[in-house]
Scaffold this active site. Structure first.
Site, PDB file in Angstrom:
ATOM      1  N   ASN A 127       0.815  -1.220   0.000  1.00 34.39           N
ATOM      2  CA  ASN A 127       0.000   0.000   0.000  1.00 34.39           C
ATOM      3  C   ASN A 127       0.852   1.275   0.000  1.00 34.39           C
ATOM      4  O   ASN A 127       0.338   2.360   0.194  1.00 34.39           O
ATOM      5  CB  ASN A 127      -0.976  -0.017   1.179  1.00 34.39           C
ATOM      6  CG  ASN A 127      -0.270  -0.052   2.525  1.00 34.39           C
ATOM      7  OD1 ASN A 127       0.960  -0.104   2.594  1.00 34.39           O
ATOM      8  ND2 ASN A 127      -1.038  -0.021   3.592  1.00 34.39           N
TER       9      ASN A 127
ATOM     10  N   GLU B 115       2.203  10.235  -4.141  1.00 36.24           N
ATOM     11  CA  GLU B 115       1.107  10.869  -4.882  1.00 36.24           C
ATOM     12  C   GLU B 115       1.329  12.361  -5.018  1.00 36.24           C
ATOM     13  O   GLU B 115       1.728  13.018  -4.051  1.00 36.24           O
ATOM     14  CB  GLU B 115      -0.229  10.663  -4.146  1.00 36.24           C
ATOM     15  CG  GLU B 115      -0.984   9.444  -4.598  1.00 36.24           C
ATOM     16  CD  GLU B 115      -2.398   9.334  -4.011  1.00 36.24           C
ATOM     17  OE1 GLU B 115      -2.958   8.243  -4.103  1.00 36.24           O
ATOM     18  OE2 GLU B 115      -2.931  10.320  -3.464  1.00 36.24           O
TER      19      GLU B 115
ATOM     20  N   ASN C 218       3.622   3.670  12.850  1.00 35.39           N
ATOM     21  CA  ASN C 218       3.929   2.348  13.423  1.00 35.39           C
ATOM     22  C   ASN C 218       5.112   2.502  14.370  1.00 35.39           C
ATOM     23  O   ASN C 218       6.257   2.374  13.949  1.00 35.39           O
ATOM     24  CB  ASN C 218       4.386   1.380  12.324  1.00 35.39           C
ATOM     25  CG  ASN C 218       3.260   0.634  11.652  1.00 35.39           C
ATOM     26  OD1 ASN C 218       2.097   0.862  11.924  1.00 35.39           O
ATOM     27  ND2 ASN C 218       3.609  -0.273  10.770  1.00 35.39           N
TER      28      ASN C 218
ATOM     29  N   PRO D  86      -3.996   9.313   4.641  1.00 37.29           N
ATOM     30  CA  PRO D  86      -4.144   9.034   3.222  1.00 37.29           C
ATOM     31  C   PRO D  86      -5.358   8.154   2.961  1.00 37.29           C
ATOM     32  O   PRO D  86      -5.654   7.263   3.753  1.00 37.29           O
ATOM     33  CB  PRO D  86      -2.857   8.287   2.857  1.00 37.29           C
ATOM     34  CG  PRO D  86      -2.151   7.987   4.124  1.00 37.29           C
ATOM     35  CD  PRO D  86      -2.899   8.583   5.269  1.00 37.29           C
ATOM     36  N   GLY D  87      -6.026   8.432   1.875  1.00 33.79           N
ATOM     37  CA  GLY D  87      -7.123   7.568   1.460  1.00 33.79           C
ATOM     38  C   GLY D  87      -6.550   6.415   0.670  1.00 33.79           C
ATOM     39  O   GLY D  87      -5.336   6.274   0.548  1.00 33.79           O
TER      40      GLY D  87
ATOM     41  N   HIS E 247      -5.069   6.289  10.788  1.00 35.11           N
ATOM     42  CA  HIS E 247      -3.884   6.438   9.929  1.00 35.11           C
ATOM     43  C   HIS E 247      -4.193   6.257   8.447  1.00 35.11           C
ATOM     44  O   HIS E 247      -3.322   6.405   7.610  1.00 35.11           O
ATOM     45  CB  HIS E 247      -2.801   5.463  10.352  1.00 35.11           C
ATOM     46  CG  HIS E 247      -2.931   4.089   9.751  1.00 35.11           C
ATOM     47  ND1 HIS E 247      -4.072   3.341   9.831  1.00 35.11           N
ATOM     48  CD2 HIS E 247      -2.060   3.353   9.034  1.00 35.11           C
ATOM     49  CE1 HIS E 247      -3.891   2.195   9.202  1.00 35.11           C
ATOM     50  NE2 HIS E 247      -2.685   2.170   8.704  1.00 35.11           N
TER      51      HIS E 247
ATOM     52  N   GLY F 260      -8.148   2.204   5.941  1.00 33.09           N
ATOM     53  CA  GLY F 260      -8.345   0.903   6.585  1.00 33.09           C
ATOM     54  C   GLY F 260      -8.848  -0.107   5.584  1.00 33.09           C
ATOM     55  O   GLY F 260      -9.838   0.103   4.881  1.00 33.09           O
TER      56      GLY F 260
END
Lengths: 137, 471
Positions: free
Chosen positions: B198, B202, B320, B368-369, B394, B397
């Site tokens: 992921n 961008e 994290n 972030p999406g 975060h 999900g």
């Protein structure tokens, strides 16, 4: 009908697989194939290089974790992608050969961050052994 | 049994071997999704750990992980508690950095493809794509111990960059000798790379500003302004470090009493606990420098196509990691070891940990999406310190498994859909794009709405992608 060597299962974020074998060695070898299948996104990997492997774990689960961890290490640090394994296991010790190729020859590969103990099991079944692990990807 | 306490707040009371209750922050819609996998089971395991205090927090974007759930926060008493790599994730200091440019969308679109192609060449992504930057042992050790200070000394970072990074890009106490040779070998040529999964780079526009005063302070001055978002972590070096210490901890302290072997841990103040802390700090510094090298390349690319463009680091956050922070428990101020796994720190106004440029308003937060959807900038709050150990969500999900995405979605459709919305994508793998399909994620708008409504992270601005680069 020939029995499946490995299968992937649903997991929200990571990769969960089960591998089968008539003995523990074969279940580990098929785990290497499952790992290879994931990394190569189901593509074909040639068997051009051989790596020796020699590991010890505190118990079977630790050995299995250590084995998967080694495959990831070889991918990242030595640019080696496994396609097949030939192993012998004695108690909690494992040795044998890994067959595979150089990572840089392949374009469309997926990564694995780490092995995990999550949902891990190794069990004797009627047909031999069944092992399961979740990989952090 | 989970019961509703208030709007968006749910509680699972202490039961069985749990030492503390669980608080879930989610709307009814998000909770339904959280209930569908093993998230709450994993949160219960976290609540059984030794020395855990007050409650385990489950955030709106939570989903099943390994050991601890993603979007889970737990805090430990320093004397009685433990530190646990499985509760911060293998990707130590996986995080998000946002860069703000003095460039408009209108200008950028004229050379969008060139910039994206250039970045695709200079910022390696995917597997086996090493960096051009090679370091010897001594240099790598310096990077691990000094983090951004090293990058600044070598001319890869400005003074302002250093100021605008969590912990100034250098977590104190980092000790390179506590990171194994194996971990160093995995990370050696991965500095300045995105990786896969992921992770992404961008180029986005500021689509909507909700809090003009704060967004101005963050350097997000007007709608249509170009920003760059970087999501990556400590790469193989961090992953191996976490694995190494899970083994060391289970060897020294066993795992038979743990609810899950993946939660292997060591007392915080033990020799091994301290060693992990030093190794984790080193891996975190590596991640900060990783995102710095990517920033360096972004600056070079924009300089090439838009000479004179100023690329400012808005902020850089770790989602994290375990941190040592002050909280109030039963009316007393105490330092706790807060484990955040897929959770962003949310510090309100006045906290000394925040860069002085932002201290008056609070810490910037980036959510972030999923690929091709909106991302958000939020600001940290005092409320978060009170109710969620200074943490908020975060990301969107994950909702669907990669297997499901691969079997049921089509990459051509996804790319076509992105194109229709005028989003350009450059990715190493079509299958990779498929696995990261927006449909595989929860709705980021809902996650952010809940965070804002609860007051654990307030909305500042919404960002829309224009160009996406993935491994």
């Amino acid at each position: 009908m020939k029995k499946q060597k490995f299968e992937f299962f649903e997991h929200t974020a990571d990769i969960k697989f089960r591998a089968y074998g008539k003995n523990l060695e074969e279940a580990f070898e098929n785990s290497a194939s499952a790992f290879s299948f994931h990394v190569s996104r189901g593509g074909k990997i040639k068997s051009n290089k051989i790596k020796e492997i020699n590991l010890e774990g505190a118990d079977l689960e630790a050995l299995f974790y250590g084995f998967l961890d080694e495959l990831i290490y070889l991918l990242d640090a030595e640019g080696f992608i496994v396609v097949k394994a030939k192993l012998s296991i004695d108690e909690n010790k494992l040795k044998g050969k890994l067959y595979g190729d150089e990572v840089k020859k392949y374009k469309d590969l997926d990564h694995v961050k780490a092995a995990t103990y999550a949902e891990m099991y190794l069990k004797k079944v009627k047909t031999g052994w069944e092992v399961q692990a979740v990989l952090d990807v | 049994m989970i019961k509703k306490i208030a709007e968006n707040i749910w509680q699972i009371e202490k039961e069985g071997k749990m030492n503390v209750p669980i608080t879930v922050y989610a709307s009814e819609q998000l909770l339904e999704k959280i209930k569908q996998d093993k998230t709450l089971e994993q949160a219960k395991n976290m609540a059984m750990m030794t020395g855990v205090v007050k409650h385990v927090v489950v955030l709106p974007d939570s989903h099943q992980g390994y050991g601890a759930c993603i979007g889970g926060v737990s805090a430990y008493d320093l004397n009685k508690g433990v530190i646990s790599p499985g509760q911060t994730g293998y990707d130590i200091n996986c995080g998000v950095r946002l860069l703000a440019l003095n460039l408009s969308k209108k200008e950028f679109l004229k050379k969008r493809e060139q910039v994206l192609n250039d970045l695709y060449k200079t910022v390696p992504s995917g597997v086996g794509k090493g960096s051009e930057l090679k370091f010897n042992d001594k240099e790598l050790d310096e990077i691990l111990e000094k983090g951004l200070q090293w990058a600044f000394d070598k001319g890869y970072a400005t003074k302002e960059d250093v100021e605008h990074i969590e912990d100034k890009g250098r977590i104190e106490g980092a000790d390179a000798s506590k990171v194994s040779q194996k971990a160093k070998a995995r990370g050696r040529d991965q500095l300045g790379t995105i990786g896969s999964g992921n992770h992404f780079l961008e180029i986005q526009e500021v689509e909507e500003i909700f809090d003009k005063k704060i967004s101005n302070i963050f350097g997000l001055e007007n709608e249509g302004q170009i920003v760059v978002m970087i999501h990556t972590g400590s790469r193989g070096l961090g992953h191996q470090t976490a694995s190494d210490y899970i083994h060391k901890m289970e060897k020294e302290y066993g795992f038979k009493d743990l609810p899950d072997r993946e939660l292997a841990c060591a007392p915080i103040e033990s020799r091994l606990g301290k060693e992990y802390r030093a190794a984790m700090a080193a891996a975190a510094n590596f991640a900060f420098v990783n995102r710095q090298f990517i920033t360096y390349q972004v600056r070079k690319s924009f300089e090439k196509y838009f000479p004179g463009t100023r690329v400012k680091v808005v902020y850089d956050i770790a989602h994290n990691i375990a941190k040592f922070e002050e909280f109030e428990i039963d009316g007393k101020k105490v330092i706790l070891c807060v484990h955040r796994k897929g959770a962003t720190r949310s510090l309100g106004p006045g906290r000394i940990e925040i860069s002085k440029d932002y201290r008056k308003v609070g810490q910037p937060i980036f959510i972030p999406g999923s690929m091709g959807t909106a991302s958000y900038v939020l600001v940290g709050t005092e409320k978060a310190r009170e109710i969620s150990f200074a943490s908020t969500a975060h990301g969107a999900g994950r909702l669907l498994s990669r297997t499901y995405a691969k079997n049921n979605l089509s990459s051509d459709k996804i790319i076509k859909n992105l194109k229709e919305r005028d989003i350009m994508i450059k990715a190493g793998s079509k299958k990779g794009v498929l696995e990261e399909a927006p449909e595989a994620y929860k709705d980021v708008n809902e996650v952010v709405r809940v965070s804002n409504e609860l007051g654990i992270g307030n909305i500042v601005a919404k960002l829309r992608p224009l160009a996406v680069m993935k491994g």
